[in-house]
Design a protein around this motif. Structure first.
Motif, mmCIF file in Angstrom:
data_model
loop_
_atom_site.group_PDB
_atom_site.id
_atom_site.type_symbol
_atom_site.label_atom_id
_atom_site.label_comp_id
_atom_site.label_asym_id
_atom_site.label_seq_id
_atom_site.Cartn_x
_atom_site.Cartn_y
_atom_site.Cartn_z
ATOM 1 N N TYR A 163 0.589 -1.254 0.011
ATOM 2 C CA TYR A 163 -0.588 -0.308 -0.102
ATOM 3 C C TYR A 163 0.923 0.949 -0.381
ATOM 4 C CZ TYR A 163 -3.991 2.940 1.036
ATOM 5 O OH TYR A 163 -5.039 4.167 1.528
ATOM 6 N N GLU A 204 -6.741 -0.104 -5.003
ATOM 7 C CA GLU A 204 -6.846 -0.048 -3.951
ATOM 8 C C GLU A 204 -7.874 -1.765 -4.811
ATOM 9 O OE1 GLU A 204 -6.947 2.504 -4.450
ATOM 10 O OE2 GLU A 204 -6.677 3.695 -2.293
ATOM 11 N N MET A 242 -6.420 -1.331 5.035
ATOM 12 C CA MET A 242 -5.923 -1.228 3.345
ATOM 13 C C MET A 242 -4.701 -2.403 3.913
ATOM 14 S SD MET A 242 -7.038 0.565 1.541
ATOM 15 C CE MET A 242 -6.952 -0.931 0.482
ATOM 16 N N ASP A 289 -6.405 -5.452 -3.560
ATOM 17 C CA ASP A 289 -6.715 -6.546 -2.712
ATOM 18 C C ASP A 289 -6.925 -8.268 -3.493
ATOM 19 O OD1 ASP A 289 -8.477 -7.104 -0.635
ATOM 20 O OD2 ASP A 289 -10.432 -7.348 -2.507
#
Ligand code: SF4
Ligand code: SF4
Length: 271
Positions: free
Chosen positions: A49, A232, A167, A236
């Protein structure tokens, strides 16, 4: 002669354990004699991240960011790649530090936000061996002599660490997985996949969208669209993919048509 304890072992043994409500005197501010001195000759380990945010803030491709601003040292006993901020070889300074401080302050990495706090996280937490915070007191840092006190909880909120923790949760789960206790290490191909999926997100996006990936795996359309446009969401998905491709977890589904083609090919090969 007994082996020297590792830094981790020393922290677990010697450092006072702090809870979220413990307070400590500390303030970092322009005007202190040490201002920016801590941004040199240090090892800043980057999380996926961190790389995502810095890459986006600089408006460059993730491969270029990794090439220009990071190093990925590798030792024989290392089980997976790590990415560190590159320090200037001559001045030993971080590329982002200037007289006015950190030029990427709003996007600074997790480790820079946490300092001077550290967090120790035993791989297998037990009632007596749980994650805890500790204070790093280094001579270079005058912030400890400031009058202001702050709690661990307030520091975490003030530094915007919660977003990073949220995150980074699936990456942390990947790192703490017992898979790493059982493996001697990854193959070179797995290392490369790990590095790309965790850190080189633009390249990972091309891997997903410009190969036969989506012909082989079940990924619903809404998710694919989110991954196309959101870093993001892609990150994931990358964590899910690594659990499938490295750990062998059933976190992804191969399309029935691909399974059938494989079955037929195997049957033909057996004849
Ligand atoms: S990213 Fe910013 S805060 Fe972190 S070491 Fe570099 S200049 Fe310092
Ligand atoms: S050494 Fe400590 S007080 Fe000084 S700039 Fe760095 S973090 Fe702030």
């Amino acid at each position: 002669m007994p082996n020297e304890p590792s830094v981790q072992e020393q922290i677990l043994k010697d450092y006072p354990r702090m809870t979220l409500d413990d307070r400590f005197p500390f303030q970092c501010r322009q005007g202190l004699a040490c201002f920016t001195h801590c941004c040199q000759d240090i090892s800043i380990v980057l999380t996926p991240y961190d790389v995502l945010r810095l890459t986006r803030a600089l408006g460059i491709d993730s491969s270029e960011f990794l090439r220009r601003y990071t190093i990925s040292p590798f030792t024989a006993d290392q089980k997976f790649p790590v990415v560190l901020l590159k320090m200037d070889p001559e001045t030993k300074k971080c590329a982002f530090v200037g007289d006015a401080g950190c030029s990427v302050y709003a996007q600074r990495p997790w480790a820079c936000r946490m300092y001077p706090l550290g967090v120790a996280e035993p791989r297998h937490a037990t009632p007596t061996d749980r994650p805890f915070y500790f204070l790093l007191k280094e001579d270079v840092c005058h912030g400890h002599a400031e009058a202001r006190t702050i709690s661990v909880r307030e520091w975490i909120a003030d530094q915007g660490i919660e977003t990073h923790d949220m995150m980074g949760a699936s990456f942390k789960a990947l790192m703490l997985d017992e898979f790493w206790d059982k493996t001697d290490g990854l193959t070179p191909e797995q290392m490369e996949m790990y590095y790309m999926a965790c850190f080189d997100l633009d390249r990972f996006r091309r891997f997903v969208f410009e190969s036969r990936f989506l012909e082989m795996f079940v990924v619903d359309e809404a998710r694919a669209e989110a991954m196309r446009t959101s870093d993001e969401d892609l990150l994931d998905f990358a964590m899910q993919w690594l659990r499938f491709s490295l750990f062998g977890e059933k976190s992804m589904k191969i399309k029935p048509s691909v399974m059938e083609a494989k079955r037929q090919a195997m049957a033909a090969g057996a004849q």
